[in-house]
Design an enzyme around this catalytic site. Structure first.
Site, mmCIF file in Angstrom:
data_model
loop_
_atom_site.group_PDB
_atom_site.id
_atom_site.type_symbol
_atom_site.label_atom_id
_atom_site.label_comp_id
_atom_site.label_asym_id
_atom_site.label_seq_id
_atom_site.Cartn_x
_atom_site.Cartn_y
_atom_site.Cartn_z
ATOM 1 N N CYS A 158 -9.033 35.238 73.031
ATOM 2 C CA CYS A 158 -9.834 35.031 71.812
ATOM 3 C C CYS A 158 -8.895 34.904 70.629
ATOM 4 O O CYS A 158 -7.867 35.581 70.580
ATOM 5 C CB CYS A 158 -10.708 36.249 71.536
ATOM 6 S SG CYS A 158 -11.972 36.489 72.750
ATOM 7 N N ILE A 159 -9.268 34.087 69.705
ATOM 8 C CA ILE A 159 -8.436 33.911 68.508
ATOM 9 C C ILE A 159 -9.334 33.886 67.284
ATOM 10 O O ILE A 159 -10.431 33.330 67.330
ATOM 11 C CB ILE A 159 -7.564 32.635 68.650
ATOM 12 C CG1 ILE A 159 -6.583 32.492 67.492
ATOM 13 C CG2 ILE A 159 -8.396 31.377 68.782
ATOM 14 C CD1 ILE A 159 -5.454 31.505 67.774
ATOM 15 N N GLU A 213 -8.199 30.067 76.586
ATOM 16 C CA GLU A 213 -9.334 30.275 77.487
ATOM 17 C C GLU A 213 -10.540 29.444 77.043
ATOM 18 O O GLU A 213 -10.786 29.311 75.845
ATOM 19 C CB GLU A 213 -9.690 31.769 77.471
ATOM 20 C CG GLU A 213 -10.688 32.171 78.495
ATOM 21 C CD GLU A 213 -11.031 33.653 78.374
ATOM 22 O OE1 GLU A 213 -10.205 34.486 78.781
ATOM 23 O OE2 GLU A 213 -12.108 33.959 77.860
ATOM 24 N N SER A 243 -5.697 19.905 66.337
ATOM 25 C CA SER A 243 -4.774 19.642 65.238
ATOM 26 C C SER A 243 -3.366 20.145 65.595
ATOM 27 O O SER A 243 -2.373 19.451 65.387
ATOM 28 C CB SER A 243 -5.301 20.323 63.972
ATOM 29 O OG SER A 243 -4.376 20.181 62.949
ATOM 30 N N ARG A 248 -8.925 28.350 56.841
ATOM 31 C CA ARG A 248 -8.615 27.038 56.272
ATOM 32 C C ARG A 248 -7.400 27.047 55.359
ATOM 33 O O ARG A 248 -7.293 26.287 54.405
ATOM 34 C CB ARG A 248 -9.833 26.479 55.542
ATOM 35 C CG ARG A 248 -11.058 26.409 56.442
ATOM 36 C CD ARG A 248 -11.926 25.238 56.180
ATOM 37 N NE ARG A 248 -11.265 23.980 56.501
ATOM 38 C CZ ARG A 248 -11.846 22.797 56.377
ATOM 39 N NH1 ARG A 248 -13.075 22.724 55.928
ATOM 40 N NH2 ARG A 248 -11.205 21.701 56.680
ATOM 41 N N ARG A 249 -6.473 27.966 55.645
ATOM 42 C CA ARG A 249 -5.230 28.009 54.869
ATOM 43 C C ARG A 249 -4.025 27.930 55.796
ATOM 44 O O ARG A 249 -2.915 28.284 55.392
ATOM 45 C CB ARG A 249 -5.199 29.301 54.036
ATOM 46 C CG ARG A 249 -6.194 29.244 52.882
ATOM 47 C CD ARG A 249 -6.604 30.617 52.383
ATOM 48 N NE ARG A 249 -5.471 31.418 51.953
ATOM 49 C CZ ARG A 249 -5.572 32.670 51.508
ATOM 50 N NH1 ARG A 249 -6.751 33.250 51.433
ATOM 51 N NH2 ARG A 249 -4.507 33.340 51.141
HETATM 52 N N1 ACO Z 1 -14.265 22.668 59.081
HETATM 53 C C1 ACO Z 1 -13.470 21.614 59.386
HETATM 54 N N2 ACO Z 1 -12.193 21.762 59.830
HETATM 55 C C2 ACO Z 1 -11.740 23.006 59.980
HETATM 56 C C3 ACO Z 1 -12.524 24.146 59.681
HETATM 57 C C4 ACO Z 1 -13.837 23.934 59.209
HETATM 58 N N3 ACO Z 1 -14.623 24.969 58.886
HETATM 59 N N4 ACO Z 1 -11.790 25.251 59.932
HETATM 60 C C5 ACO Z 1 -10.581 24.830 60.372
HETATM 61 N N5 ACO Z 1 -10.565 23.471 60.403
HETATM 62 C C6 ACO Z 1 -9.451 22.617 60.809
HETATM 63 C C7 ACO Z 1 -8.492 22.528 59.661
HETATM 64 O O1 ACO Z 1 -8.797 21.425 58.858
HETATM 65 C C8 ACO Z 1 -7.158 22.416 60.346
HETATM 66 O O2 ACO Z 1 -6.864 21.103 60.719
HETATM 67 P P1 ACO Z 1 -5.881 20.178 59.832
HETATM 68 O O3 ACO Z 1 -4.705 21.009 59.451
HETATM 69 O O4 ACO Z 1 -5.558 19.105 60.785
HETATM 70 O O5 ACO Z 1 -6.708 19.782 58.666
HETATM 71 C C9 ACO Z 1 -7.343 23.166 61.651
HETATM 72 O O6 ACO Z 1 -8.745 23.256 61.863
HETATM 73 C C10 ACO Z 1 -6.728 24.530 61.610
HETATM 74 O O7 ACO Z 1 -6.936 25.103 60.358
HETATM 75 P P2 ACO Z 1 -6.306 26.513 59.995
HETATM 76 O O8 ACO Z 1 -6.469 26.738 58.526
HETATM 77 O O9 ACO Z 1 -4.942 26.630 60.555
HETATM 78 O O10 ACO Z 1 -7.267 27.455 60.846
HETATM 79 P P3 ACO Z 1 -8.084 28.733 60.370
HETATM 80 O O11 ACO Z 1 -7.165 29.769 59.797
HETATM 81 O O12 ACO Z 1 -9.250 28.343 59.576
HETATM 82 O O13 ACO Z 1 -8.516 29.299 61.811
HETATM 83 C C11 ACO Z 1 -10.001 29.461 63.621
HETATM 84 C C12 ACO Z 1 -9.133 28.529 62.788
HETATM 85 C C13 ACO Z 1 -9.138 30.587 64.207
HETATM 86 C C14 ACO Z 1 -10.635 28.704 64.767
HETATM 87 C C15 ACO Z 1 -11.086 30.050 62.662
HETATM 88 O O14 ACO Z 1 -11.944 29.015 62.266
HETATM 89 C C16 ACO Z 1 -11.902 31.156 63.255
HETATM 90 O O15 ACO Z 1 -11.465 32.296 63.331
HETATM 91 N N6 ACO Z 1 -13.147 30.843 63.675
HETATM 92 C C17 ACO Z 1 -14.067 31.818 64.201
HETATM 93 C C18 ACO Z 1 -13.655 32.286 65.586
HETATM 94 C C19 ACO Z 1 -13.398 31.127 66.513
HETATM 95 O O16 ACO Z 1 -14.206 30.219 66.610
HETATM 96 N N7 ACO Z 1 -12.254 31.186 67.223
HETATM 97 C C20 ACO Z 1 -11.860 30.210 68.208
HETATM 98 C C21 ACO Z 1 -12.593 30.456 69.459
HETATM 99 S S1 ACO Z 1 -11.859 29.652 70.839
HETATM 100 C C22 ACO Z 1 -10.920 30.867 71.571
HETATM 101 O O17 ACO Z 1 -11.060 32.002 71.192
HETATM 102 C C23 ACO Z 1 -9.917 30.519 72.622
#
Ligand code: ACO
Ligand code: ZN
Length: 523
Positions: A379-380, A413, A426, A388-389
């Site tokens: 899980c992440i 996973e 990305s 989004r930073r």
């Molecule tokens: N809408 C559109 N694009 C998005 C969004 C959003 N809400 N959030 C992230 N992205 C895109 C970004 O644009 C970026 O891509 P780019 O650099 O090519 O523009 C990319 O995703 C990564 O962005 P980060 O800022 O590095 O990611 P962030 O810190 O927002 O974390 C994460 C991403 C971990 C998936 C976060 O959204 C989160 O915690 N979500 C809730 C939990 C979740 O869904 N986790 C993943 C489950 S899958 C697993 O656990 C294996």
């Protein structure tokens, strides 16, 4: 506006007013999941069909378009999208099966007398393809790539690719026609001191359990996917139950259900100690806790530090209370994962940002100590105030750095969430393009690289390399071999994106020795 004479019950569907991202009114179709009456005023919990569940909310009657009310159909099935269930919450019928499977887990956990949750994938995936653009099929290859499951095109396994470079003078007719957007193909082609004693300061009787002082039960309730009264609980677990969490200087609005003790769900704010993640029912209780809690960083070892960013490695067996509380917090933002009450098989990598007050949690990922499926992340999560930073990609990059040290390739996973897939796509795209663009041609020949080589250099599992190349639409078949064609758009887009990617892992700052868990008997 709701007409009081018609009873709107659970399962009814009708358009509901909401604001879209541009703050404009829209009326998407929604399903009523629950109805409550507060001092004679009705509130409806709605799920917007085809929207992610995190947008579910309580709405007032004036937001319902009663004229278009549809009553629940018997045996209504969840719509399927791309072969995956749609975003509609699970039907009771399917949930029965899910709960049965998971009940086995719960039983074994309770029999050990502990309730230690970890997040693990659900038996069924919830919509993830709905908001994600599927990969573009490559014209010379059959089919498109399912966004969630990287498909391997057999003929491409271990293929050697050559990269077309800008100044080659071969006729490019076939190539040009295959290049995306019809562009002419350019081409190239300290480790902080540990609190050394067992802490009983919070009133708990065991270091590894959530404190039972403050009238809060010592363990989360065994509900959610682990419940035995399934019919009732499925309704409960598909609704977010915590309104607001205060964590350090942040207030978080949960997206999904998390099995915190029931009596805490009626509180306007749940207070968490930002360092040990213990949950408390009031600010007063938190303040009292803080006078006794010595932690100013996650437990475990600090295995990485650069600037203000640190990573702590936490063993789910050694730091159960922390791991359990981390899972409860994470579940608020992870829908497609199920809480398993056993953190022993997992390591948790918590990323923090340091200031004079301590090491503040930004996000984390969990990882199985042993994975037969090459999973390097279970899980992440990036906590919403930090999303989004670039922190998500930093967590992902870190997970692959660990795999590099282990000398393995890895993959997250499945299923991935919609946001998880976007972030991985990305990360993979940028990682692979970085390598391709660094390739130098030798003796005027096109640079060559194999899928295996890309995978070995990056620790990205081969299937994910292939799906990314297909997604980016880079693969072309030319004069009897596969070549990668990097269009001007791709190159420029990549360069622009990399200029914005400031947060990077510095492998020199990683102090990590992998353990061979298979030799340790029990973790
Ligand atoms: N809408 C559109 N694009 C998005 C969004 C959003 N809400 N959030 C992230 N992205 C895109 C970004 O644009 C970026 O891509 P780019 O650099 O090519 O523009 C990319 O995703 C990564 O962005 P980060 O800022 O590095 O990611 P962030 O810190 O927002 O974390 C994460 C991403 C971990 C998936 C976060 O959204 C989160 O915690 N979500 C809730 C939990 C979740 O869904 N986790 C993943 C489950 S899958 C697993 O656990 C294996
Ligand atoms: Zn604490």
């Amino acid at each position: 506006m709701a007409d009081q004479s018609v009873e709107i019950t659970e399962g009814c569907r009708l358009p509901v007013l909401r604001k879209n991202q541009e703050n404009e009114d829209e009326w998407p179709l929604a399903e009523i999941l629950s109805v409550k009456d507060i001092s004679g005023k009705k509130l409806y919990y709605v799920h917007y069909i085809d929207f992610n569940k995190r947008l579910d909310e309580w709405v007032t009657p004036d937001r319902l378009d009663i004229k278009k009310l549809q009553f629940p159909k018997k045996e209504a099935k969840t719509p399927m999208k791309n072969g995956l269930p749609g975003s509609r919450p699970s039907s009771p019928e399917r949930d029965v099966k899910k709960s049965l499977d998971l009940h086995v887990q719960s039983a074994s956990a309770t029999s050990r007398g502990k309730t230690l949750p970890t997040l693990k994938r659900k038996a069924e995936s919830v919509s993830l393809a709905t908001q994600v653009t599927a990969a573009t099929p490559v014209s010379s290859l059959p089919g498109s790539v399912d966004a969630s499951q990287a498909s391997v095109y057999p003929a491409m396994r271990d293929s050697s690719f050559s990269i077309k470079s800008r100044d080659e003078h071969e006729p490019l007719t076939s190539l040009t026609s295959l290049t995306t957007n019809g562009t002419s193909s350019i081409q190239h082609h300290h480790i902080p001191p540990q609190p050394g004693r067992k802490r009983k300061s919070c009133g708990g009787t065991h270091e590894d359990s959530q404190d039972s002082s403050d009238g809060i039960p010592s363990a989360p309730r065994m509900t959610g996917s682990l419940v035995s009264d399934r019919s009732h609980d499925d309704i409960v677990t598909r609704m977010k139950n915590i309104d607001c969490i205060e964590l350090g200087r942040h207030r978080l609005k949960p997206w999904y259900f998390s099995p915190y003790p029931q009596e805490l769900t009626s509180l306007p704010i749940l207070y968490l100690c930002e360092f040990c993640l213990k949950y408390l029912k009031s600010l007063k209780c938190l303040q009292r806790h803080l006078t006794k809690c010595n932690l100013r960083h996650p437990p475990g070892n600090e295995i990485y530090r650069k600037g203000t960013i640190s990573f702590f490695e936490i063993d789910g067996r050694k730091n159960k209370a922390y791991s359990q509380n981390l899972c409860l917090l994470a579940k608020c933002f992870l829908d497609h994962k199920t809480l398993y009450y056993d953190t022993d098989p997992f390591l948790f990598y918590v990323m923090t940002e340091y200031d004079s007050k301590g090491f503040h949690i930004v996000g984390y990922f969990s990882k199985e100590k042993e994975s037969t499926e090459d999973y390097n992340v279970a899980c992440i999560l990036t906590l919403p105030p930090y999303q989004r930073r670039g922190y998500g990609k930093l967590l992902i990059e870190f997970s692959y750095e660990l795999s590099k040290v282990e000398g393995k390739t890895g993959t997250p996973e499945k299923p991935l969430s919609d946001l998880g897939l976007l972030s991985y796509r990305s990360y993979w795209s940028q990682t692979i393009l970085e390598i391709l663009m660094d390739l130098k041609s030798e003796n005027g020949e096109r640079p060559q690289i194999t899928i295996n080589e890309i995978s070995e250099i990056t620790s990205v599992k081969k299937e994910d390399v292939i799906s990314t190349l297909q997604y980016l639409n880079l693969i072309n078949y030319y004069k009897g071999q596969y070549i990668l064609t990097l269009s001007e758009d791709i190159v420029e887009g990549h360069e622009r994106a990399m200029q914005k990617r400031h947060l990077r892992i510095d492998p020199k700052c990683l102090h990590f020795t992998p353990k061979d868990w298979s030799k340790r008997g029990k973790w």
